[in-house]
Design a protein around this motif. Sequence first.
Motif, mmCIF file in Angstrom:
data_model
loop_
_atom_site.group_PDB
_atom_site.id
_atom_site.type_symbol
_atom_site.label_atom_id
_atom_site.label_comp_id
_atom_site.label_asym_id
_atom_site.label_seq_id
_atom_site.Cartn_x
_atom_site.Cartn_y
_atom_site.Cartn_z
ATOM 1 N N GLU A 123 -6.377 3.315 -0.773
ATOM 2 C CA GLU A 123 -5.602 2.970 0.427
ATOM 3 C C GLU A 123 -4.111 3.173 0.213
ATOM 4 O OE1 GLU A 123 -6.502 -1.110 1.028
ATOM 5 O OE2 GLU A 123 -8.685 -0.802 1.101
ATOM 6 N N CYS A 124 -3.714 3.573 -0.985
ATOM 7 C CA CYS A 124 -2.294 3.617 -1.343
ATOM 8 C C CYS A 124 -1.717 5.030 -1.288
ATOM 9 C CB CYS A 124 -2.100 3.058 -2.757
ATOM 10 S SG CYS A 124 -2.561 1.318 -2.936
ATOM 11 N N ARG A 177 0.810 -1.217 0.000
ATOM 12 C CA ARG A 177 0.000 0.000 0.000
ATOM 13 C C ARG A 177 0.848 1.273 0.000
ATOM 14 N NH1 ARG A 177 -2.832 -3.407 -1.340
ATOM 15 N NH2 ARG A 177 -4.968 -3.916 -0.690
#
Length: 381
Positions: A185-186, A127
Amino acid sequence: MKVVTAIDSFKGSLTSLEAGHGVETGFKRVDSAIEVNVRPLADGGEGTVDALTEGMHGDKVYVQVTGPLGDKVNCPYGIIAESQTAIIEMSGAAGITLIPRNQLDPMKATTYGVGEVIKDAINRGCRRFLIGIGGSATNDGGVGMLMALGYDFLDAQGQPIALGAQGLKDLDHIETSHVLPALQECSFKIACDVTNPLCGAQGASAIYGPQKGATSAQVLEMDGWLAHYAKCAQALDDTIDAAYPGTGAAGGLGFAFKSFLQGELVSGISMVLEETKLEDAIKEADLVITGEGRLDGQTAMGKAPIGVAQLAKKYDKPVIAFAGCVTKDATLCNKHGIDAFFPIMRKATTLDEAMNHDNALNNLADTAEQVMRLIMMKGTK
């Protein structure tokens, strides 16, 4: 004595960590009690994956992806499982060295494979992304990468545009309904050491297009297409800025990361120094060792060894550099934190002999030994 080594790779001869261990070998011949903390060093370009993955105790993996002209290539990248971090060099998937010079074609070259690498890393649980974007063969504005991640770049009939810069001439609008959900989410930190905007006289096409095989006419065409692409992007988010420094990097890949993936464009050496926590090690050191394959006036302009030296001077630590060769103007490095530097060549030799792995390692260890003997002699007086 506590020593920290942070040496850039001697390209074609030694990796960053091999160079550090070569210095360690030489120093310990003089005094086995010397503590040598060997740390990785890179500038965000070639060698970053190897240096950071090994130095941060990660795993190197390979994934087959689309190369710059459509052929499959095996791209290496690093995974630091503990921090869910992927370390990627875009050149492994879309680099200019993957194409014979007589086949360079920025109209067709795509960054699609870069997106495939990112997607593979996401599927492996990553991530956080540290990405170097130097050495590209492309001028597609990063559209290929974004397409691989689910962005739809469509023409007026609602059909996907072609890969490469040539596809941008047909771009009508961008849709985001198929974007990978995990991207939310990254985080992306992009090693970017140029300040070019996306378009214009200092933009991606004008400055770097000719190096990638573009004719003067193609430069003008691609620049116009990138400007239109920026307007289509701004229709999604009116805060997008195609003039932001670095958006023109890697044929506009910097623009794609910043505008669509909220990527942070940072100095390559700053990113590496921060991620490896070199500052913490330097605080405790008595001596700092750095270097690279060729030490010259360009080194003094902010390359990796100078980044190390300036960090060391923050704590008033002495800095010594080793290099495969040095030039007359390397003395500029003495004004930027490197107290002394030493070429490792021991005798007249051919370039191939000098760059042989074992020869380079032995020469580095032998030179380091003599430097440490001088340091020890001074310390006894």
